[in-house]
Write a protein that holds these residues in place. Structure first.
Motif, PDB file in Angstrom:
ATOM      1  N   GLU A 335       0.844  -1.196   0.000  1.00  0.00           N
ATOM      2  CA  GLU A 335       0.000   0.000   0.000  1.00  0.00           C
ATOM      3  C   GLU A 335       0.877   1.244   0.000  1.00  0.00           C
ATOM      4  O   GLU A 335       1.887   1.300   0.704  1.00  0.00           O
ATOM      5  N   THR A 336       0.473   2.226  -0.789  1.00  0.00           N
ATOM      6  CA  THR A 336       1.187   3.506  -0.846  1.00  0.00           C
ATOM      7  C   THR A 336       0.180   4.625  -0.676  1.00  0.00           C
ATOM      8  O   THR A 336      -0.813   4.698  -1.417  1.00  0.00           O
ATOM      9  N   PHE A 337       0.399   5.490   0.294  1.00  0.00           N
ATOM     10  CA  PHE A 337      -0.455   6.667   0.466  1.00  0.00           C
ATOM     11  C   PHE A 337       0.110   7.759  -0.435  1.00  0.00           C
ATOM     12  O   PHE A 337       1.130   8.374  -0.141  1.00  0.00           O
ATOM     13  N   VAL A 338      -0.556   7.988  -1.559  1.00  0.00           N
ATOM     14  CA  VAL A 338       0.048   8.782  -2.631  1.00  0.00           C
ATOM     15  C   VAL A 338       0.252  10.244  -2.232  1.00  0.00           C
ATOM     16  O   VAL A 338       1.199  10.889  -2.688  1.00  0.00           O
ATOM     17  N   ALA A 339      -0.618  10.797  -1.396  1.00  0.00           N
ATOM     18  CA  ALA A 339      -0.457  12.200  -0.998  1.00  0.00           C
ATOM     19  C   ALA A 339       0.859  12.423  -0.263  1.00  0.00           C
ATOM     20  O   ALA A 339       1.482  13.482  -0.397  1.00  0.00           O
ATOM     21  N   LYS A 340       1.295  11.428   0.504  1.00  0.00           N
ATOM     22  CA  LYS A 340       2.563  11.549   1.216  1.00  0.00           C
ATOM     23  C   LYS A 340       3.725  11.609   0.230  1.00  0.00           C
ATOM     24  O   LYS A 340       4.698  12.362   0.432  1.00  0.00           O
ATOM     25  N   VAL A 341       3.649  10.854  -0.855  1.00  0.00           N
ATOM     26  CA  VAL A 341       4.699  10.877  -1.869  1.00  0.00           C
ATOM     27  C   VAL A 341       4.817  12.279  -2.472  1.00  0.00           C
ATOM     28  O   VAL A 341       5.920  12.813  -2.645  1.00  0.00           O
ATOM     29  N   PHE A 342       3.670  12.898  -2.765  1.00  0.00           N
ATOM     30  CA  PHE A 342       3.689  14.231  -3.381  1.00  0.00           C
ATOM     31  C   PHE A 342       4.102  15.294  -2.374  1.00  0.00           C
ATOM     32  O   PHE A 342       4.804  16.250  -2.732  1.00  0.00           O
ATOM     33  N   ALA A 343       3.678  15.145  -1.139  1.00  0.00           N
ATOM     34  CA  ALA A 343       4.095  16.105  -0.111  1.00  0.00           C
ATOM     35  C   ALA A 343       5.604  16.042   0.096  1.00  0.00           C
ATOM     36  O   ALA A 343       6.272  17.082   0.196  1.00  0.00           O
ATOM     37  N   ASP A 344       6.153  14.838   0.158  1.00  0.00           N
ATOM     38  CA  ASP A 344       7.603  14.686   0.333  1.00  0.00           C
ATOM     39  C   ASP A 344       8.371  15.251  -0.860  1.00  0.00           C
ATOM     40  O   ASP A 344       9.508  15.719  -0.714  1.00  0.00           O
ATOM     41  N   ALA A 345       7.745  15.224  -2.042  1.00  0.00           N
ATOM     42  CA  ALA A 345       8.402  15.745  -3.246  1.00  0.00           C
ATOM     43  C   ALA A 345       8.290  17.269  -3.354  1.00  0.00           C
ATOM     44  O   ALA A 345       8.910  17.870  -4.240  1.00  0.00           O
ATOM     45  N   GLY A 346       7.502  17.870  -2.486  1.00  0.00           N
ATOM     46  CA  GLY A 346       7.358  19.326  -2.500  1.00  0.00           C
ATOM     47  C   GLY A 346       6.459  19.848  -3.606  1.00  0.00           C
ATOM     48  O   GLY A 346       6.519  21.045  -3.937  1.00  0.00           O
ATOM     49  N   LEU A 347       5.601  18.999  -4.151  1.00  0.00           N
ATOM     50  CA  LEU A 347       4.711  19.425  -5.230  1.00  0.00           C
ATOM     51  C   LEU A 347       3.389  19.950  -4.669  1.00  0.00           C
ATOM     52  O   LEU A 347       2.888  19.468  -3.653  1.00  0.00           O
TER      53      LEU A 347
END
Length: 412
Positions: A335-347
């Motif tokens: 499972e991947t919480f996609v919002a966390k990926v984008f938040a970590d990327a600074g987008l």
């Protein structure tokens, strides 16, 4: 005095926006004051015990020591929190149909499809949303223009905040298409548009020579180049008008470009899978709308995070923020919480509600709470339902934060 109203969280909208009068027979008050609130302006730190003064539908002052005019209508909201009205960046709900059967329809406008009587708008307002970007759905190639509306009003003209500034495009395949067919149809639409402009330029040059009572003196290719600057906005049909706006608002034939004749459009481009992202970005660059591009992403698209970081364009995340996939060999589910990926990327990203009205995911505030629970910073989660969607819609100077001079779209 405490406020009770049938619209729940967003019930003050009728009082606080200039375009939503209290009643036909009663003019709205010139000044409205909310006193004693905990204010979360998004643009700065929270303010406890604050007063918000609204004059003629705009925020006139915010702070702990605001002078309230003697004739203001005052609401004591000491036990409440006030924040900006939420902004829904992308939905096709509220229309009589999400998409037409034809795959390429850039001439369409959701103005002709939105039904103000649908319960979707009242439910959305109850959830604290005060601005909704209604667009054609994802089952398209080129779907037409969207529109930003208030979820309250007797007719669409009263509801409208901003007329269509974005065209809907899908790179992810519509039903019955595979990726190759989808992309070929999209390319063909733009080639057809370019050919139509070339022929129009040639015709305008011929008409100009005829008006000047001069014979044609060049071959068609040269006539097309010379006719570029003769094309007027009124020469274009709706289909080519919107595609011309998307590509910058000026006619170009070969290396010859005319002056801008129409205001430019942006595009919300739907990408179903990670493989769609690179194509969408390059297509936008090739056709001159990259700086007005917003990407609408499917769950798998987080895998293209490096390409998305390089593009640095705002994105709309899928309603199901948790992406699940199973290993083809072991069968183990990850499972991947996609919002966390984008938040970590600074987008910058916008959250949207889930489609099932019986589940809490239908609320933007719940979606933001899920983000915080899964490690997204609180201020990022709040921006994803207020400031960032307002900015990607070109309305950051009017909506999304509580600041002096902005429209008084508030959630209480």
């Amino acid at each position: 005095m405490h406020i009770r109203n049938r619209f729940g969280l967003a019930g003050l909208l009728a009082f606080l926006t200039a375009a939503a009068p209290l009643a036909a027979a009663q003019a709205p008050p010139e000044h409205v004051a909310l006193t004693g609130a905990r204010v979360i302006p998004i643009s700065g730190p929270p303010i406890d015990g604050a007063t918000i003064l609204i004059t003629r539908g705009k925020i006139a002052a915010i702070g702990e020591d605001v002078e309230v005019p003697f004739d203001a209508r005052v609401f004591d909201v000491s036990d409440k929190v006030v924040m900006p009205g939420l902004v829904l960046a992308h939905t096709s709900r509220g229309t009589d149909r999400a998409n037409e059967t034809r795959p390429v329809t850039p001439q369409l406008d959701v103005y002709d499809s939105i039904d103000p009587s649908q319960l979707f708008f009242e439910d959305t307002l109850r959830g604290g949303v005060t601005a909704v970007h209604v667009m054609p759905g994802n089952n398209t190639v080129i779907g037409g223009l969207g529109r930003v509306v208030r979820p309250i009003g007797l007719d669409l003209d009263e509801m409208t905040i901003a007329e269509g500034a974005f065209l809907k495009i899908a790179v992810g395949p519509r039903r019955g298409y595979d990726p190759m067919t989808q992309r070929a149809e999209l390319r063909a639409a733009f080639l057809k548009h370019a050919d139509a402009l070339a022929k129009l330029a040639e015709r305008r040059y011929e008409e100009q020579r005829e008006e000047d009572e001069k014979p044609l003196d060049v071959l068609p290719d040269e006539a097309r180049k010379r006719g570029v600057k003769l094309i007027r906005a009124e020469d274009l049909d709706d289909e080519n008008r919107n595609l011309l706006r998307l590509t910058g608002g000026f006619v170009k034939v070969g290396d010859e470009a005319g002056d801008p004749i129409l205001p430019p459009l942006g595009a919300f481009v739907y990408c179903e899978r990670a493989m769609d992202v690179g194509f969408a970005v390059q297509f936008a660059k090739d056709h001159g709308f990259f700086d007005r591009l917003v990407l609408v992403l499917g769950g798998e698209c987080y895998k293209a995070i490096d390409e998305l970081k390089a593009a640095a364009r705002p994105v709309v995340l899928p309603p199901d923020l948790l992406y699940r996939e199973s290993d083809p060999i072991t069968g183990e589910v990850s499972e991947t919480f996609v919002a966390k990926v984008f938040a970590d990327a600074g987008l910058h990203f916008a959250l949207v509600p889930g489609p099932d009205t019986s589940l809490p995911e239908r609320l933007l505030t719940y979606q933001a709470a899920r983000c915080v629970r899964n490690g997204v910073p609180r201020d990022v989660a709040l921006r994803a339902i207020t400031a960032w969607p307002a900015e990607m819609l070109g309305l950051g100077d009017r909506l999304g934060t509580l600041e002096v001079g902005k429209a008084a779209h508030l959630t209480v």
